[in-house]
Write a protein that holds these residues in place. Structure first.
Motif, PDB file in Angstrom:
ATOM      1  N   UNK A 175      -3.097  94.252 -64.459  1.00  0.00           N
ATOM      2  CA  UNK A 175      -3.742  94.532 -65.741  1.00  0.00           C
ATOM      3  C   UNK A 175      -2.917  94.051 -66.917  1.00  0.00           C
ATOM      4  N   UNK A 176      -1.859  93.302 -66.624  1.00  0.00           N
ATOM      5  CA  UNK A 176      -0.981  92.805 -67.685  1.00  0.00           C
ATOM      6  C   UNK A 176      -1.230  91.305 -67.852  1.00  0.00           C
ATOM      7  N   UNK A 177      -1.380  90.870 -69.103  1.00  0.00           N
ATOM      8  CA  UNK A 177      -1.645  89.460 -69.381  1.00  0.00           C
ATOM      9  C   UNK A 177      -0.311  88.768 -69.713  1.00  0.00           C
ATOM     10  N   UNK A 178       0.119  87.799 -68.872  1.00  0.00           N
ATOM     11  CA  UNK A 178       1.419  87.163 -69.084  1.00  0.00           C
ATOM     12  C   UNK A 178       1.589  86.606 -70.498  1.00  0.00           C
ATOM     13  N   UNK A 179       0.547  85.987 -71.032  1.00  0.00           N
ATOM     14  CA  UNK A 179       0.647  85.387 -72.365  1.00  0.00           C
ATOM     15  C   UNK A 179       0.951  86.447 -73.433  1.00  0.00           C
ATOM     16  N   UNK A 180       0.349  87.634 -73.279  1.00  0.00           N
ATOM     17  CA  UNK A 180       0.595  88.705 -74.254  1.00  0.00           C
ATOM     18  C   UNK A 180       2.003  89.278 -74.097  1.00  0.00           C
ATOM     19  N   UNK A 181       2.509  89.268 -72.860  1.00  0.00           N
ATOM     20  CA  UNK A 181       3.899  89.713 -72.649  1.00  0.00           C
ATOM     21  C   UNK A 181       4.835  88.804 -73.431  1.00  0.00           C
ATOM     22  N   UNK A 182       4.606  87.489 -73.288  1.00  0.00           N
ATOM     23  CA  UNK A 182       5.462  86.515 -73.982  1.00  0.00           C
ATOM     24  C   UNK A 182       5.375  86.696 -75.495  1.00  0.00           C
ATOM     25  N   UNK A 183       4.148  86.920 -75.975  1.00  0.00           N
ATOM     26  CA  UNK A 183       3.965  87.059 -77.429  1.00  0.00           C
ATOM     27  C   UNK A 183       4.601  88.344 -77.956  1.00  0.00           C
ATOM     28  N   UNK A 184       4.605  89.400 -77.135  1.00  0.00           N
ATOM     29  CA  UNK A 184       5.115  90.694 -77.604  1.00  0.00           C
ATOM     30  C   UNK A 184       6.631  90.810 -77.472  1.00  0.00           C
ATOM     31  N   UNK A 185       7.219  89.928 -76.667  1.00  0.00           N
ATOM     32  CA  UNK A 185       8.648  90.087 -76.365  1.00  0.00           C
ATOM     33  C   UNK A 185       9.545  90.092 -77.615  1.00  0.00           C
ATOM     34  N   UNK A 186       9.343  89.165 -78.580  1.00  0.00           N
ATOM     35  CA  UNK A 186      10.213  89.218 -79.769  1.00  0.00           C
ATOM     36  C   UNK A 186      10.146  90.580 -80.479  1.00  0.00           C
ATOM     37  N   UNK A 187       8.960  91.179 -80.538  1.00  0.00           N
ATOM     38  CA  UNK A 187       8.823  92.483 -81.202  1.00  0.00           C
ATOM     39  C   UNK A 187       9.462  93.593 -80.372  1.00  0.00           C
ATOM     40  N   UNK A 188       9.286  93.532 -79.051  1.00  0.00           N
ATOM     41  CA  UNK A 188       9.829  94.591 -78.185  1.00  0.00           C
ATOM     42  C   UNK A 188      11.353  94.548 -78.128  1.00  0.00           C
ATOM     43  N   UNK A 189      11.920  93.342 -78.234  1.00  0.00           N
ATOM     44  CA  UNK A 189      13.381  93.229 -78.099  1.00  0.00           C
ATOM     45  C   UNK A 189      14.086  93.286 -79.455  1.00  0.00           C
ATOM     46  N   UNK A 190      13.314  93.259 -80.538  1.00  0.00           N
ATOM     47  CA  UNK A 190      13.875  93.255 -81.893  1.00  0.00           C
ATOM     48  C   UNK A 190      14.815  94.446 -82.104  1.00  0.00           C
ATOM     49  N   UNK A 191      16.014  94.139 -82.576  1.00  0.00           N
ATOM     50  CA  UNK A 191      17.046  95.161 -82.835  1.00  0.00           C
ATOM     51  C   UNK A 191      17.418  95.968 -81.593  1.00  0.00           C
ATOM     52  N   UNK A 192      17.291  95.344 -80.410  1.00  0.00           N
ATOM     53  CA  UNK A 192      17.827  95.960 -79.203  1.00  0.00           C
ATOM     54  C   UNK A 192      18.943  95.047 -78.681  1.00  0.00           C
ATOM     55  N   UNK A 193      19.591  95.450 -77.603  1.00  0.00           N
ATOM     56  CA  UNK A 193      20.659  94.629 -77.028  1.00  0.00           C
ATOM     57  C   UNK A 193      20.097  93.354 -76.378  1.00  0.00           C
ATOM     58  N   UNK A 194      18.785  93.204 -76.330  1.00  0.00           N
ATOM     59  CA  UNK A 194      18.188  92.032 -75.688  1.00  0.00           C
ATOM     60  C   UNK A 194      17.489  91.090 -76.669  1.00  0.00           C
TER      61      UNK A 194
END
Lengths: 222, 113
Positions: free
Chosen positions: B38-57
């Motif tokens: 149920x996870x769309x790979x393209x949306x994972x890629x698009x969301x990654x900068x926001x999810x990792x923002x200001x984290x150790x990743x």
């Protein structure tokens, strides 16, 4: 050239949430509080069903409610009128609650003296199914206007629920909803699910549901 | 935004793992995305900068491997890709099936130092 190492992990992305959820369930077991996670699409009748449920059980169980929404407190205001201890949780744009948010909600609610806490999850059939909240029982409401094919379209949601309430039975004559087909579709995804038809609006079918819930609370708190 | 919440949860999971393993920096994550998750790979890629923002990743790259959604028909036993068959058995038409592969979202590797 830097030396990289590769950690072969093979762990679910949800692993940390599952660990937190498991811990929360153990704590709830010790405190003898049953946490019920109530899920559905927006508008399926969660708040009305909840009101009926509280009114049917409030003489025998002490009930707390956590209303999770992206914004507003209209549902919490409705539930407060039943006399149940209620708090509103805002997910800050997120489409679901995870175990940590649920823990914070329970701390805010204060579960001392409560037998049953009902979490009204964000209206959504996708994300809430992915995240274990730490609830002891998962229940969803499917309303007649949504259609009998929803178990095929949202398989995960239907596969994780202990009980599926089919709500708005009173409007059945106006919709093309085949109850037997719906039950068969649910069985494909979850042979153990208990299906209970209700009309929250007309207060019908509520007793079978609240009997199940009361039994679940009693066996959890034994 | 479903995928963003999923990635936030993944950041917490990896945070715990790297603490246990004494990792200083994470260069790349290799994630297996099941076609039936149920996870769309393209949306994972698009969301990654926001999810990792200001984290150790924040500097960490995301590599996705799509795992085919393989199921077995419970009526006739045929094994097939559920996505390309539109969730129906190509032999007998049944939609009663058991998922063999492609239901998960897994962290496969963490490339780090």
């Amino acid at each position: 050239m830097e030396d990289f190492k590769i950690l072969e992990i093979k762990t679910s992305v949800f692993a940390d949430n599952s660990i937190q959820a498991g811990k929360l369930r153990e704590e709830l077991k010790d405190k003898k509080v049953l946490l019920l996670n109530l899920m559905s699409s927006p508008g399926a009748g969660k708040t009305t069903t909840l009101t009926r449920t509280i009114n049917a059980l409030k003489d025998r169980l002490t009930i707390g409610v956590m209303e999770a929404d992206i914004d507003s407190d209209v549902d919490a205001r409705t539930i407060l009128k039943t006399g149940a201890k209620t708090i509103q949780l805002h997910t800050g744009g997120m489409c679901h609650l995870d175990a940590e948010m649920t823990r914070q909600g329970l701390e805010g609610l204060d579960t001392d003296g409560l037998d049953l806490v009902i979490l009204e999850n964000v209206g959504n059939l996708v994300c809430p199914a992915e995240f274990d909240t730490g609830a002891v029982k998962n229940v969803m409401i499917l309303s007649v206007p949504e259609g009998d094919d929803k178990p095929l379209k949202y398989p995960l949601m239907f596969s994780i629920c202990d009980v599926i309430l089919i709500n708005k039975m009173d409007v059945m004559p106006y919709f093309d909803f085949d109850m037997e087909k719906c039950k068969a579709n649910i069985r494909l995804r979850n042979p153990n699910a208990i299906v209970i038809p209700i009309s929250a609006q007309k207060n019908e079918g509520i007793k079978e549901w609240t009997d199940w819930l009361e039994n679940a609370v009693n066996s959890w708190c034994e | 935004m479903h995928e963003l919440g999923v990635l936030n949860s993944m950041v917490h999971t990896i945070e715990r793992i790297v603490k246990e393993q004494n990792v200083t920096a994470v260069h790349k994550l290799v994630i297996e995305v099941g076609e039936l998750s149920g996870i769309v790979p393209r949306y994972l890629e698009q969301s990654w900068p926001a999810a990792s923002y200001k984290t150790f990743m924040e500097e960490t790259k995301l590599e996705l491997i799509v795992i085919p959604g393989i199921v077995k028909c419970k009526d006739c036993g045929r094994v097939f890709n559920a996505v390309y068959s539109d969730l129906n058995c190509p032999d007998c038409g049944s939609n009663d099936m058991e998922i063999l592969e492609g239901n998960d979202l897994m962290i496969k590797e963490i490339v780090c130092n």
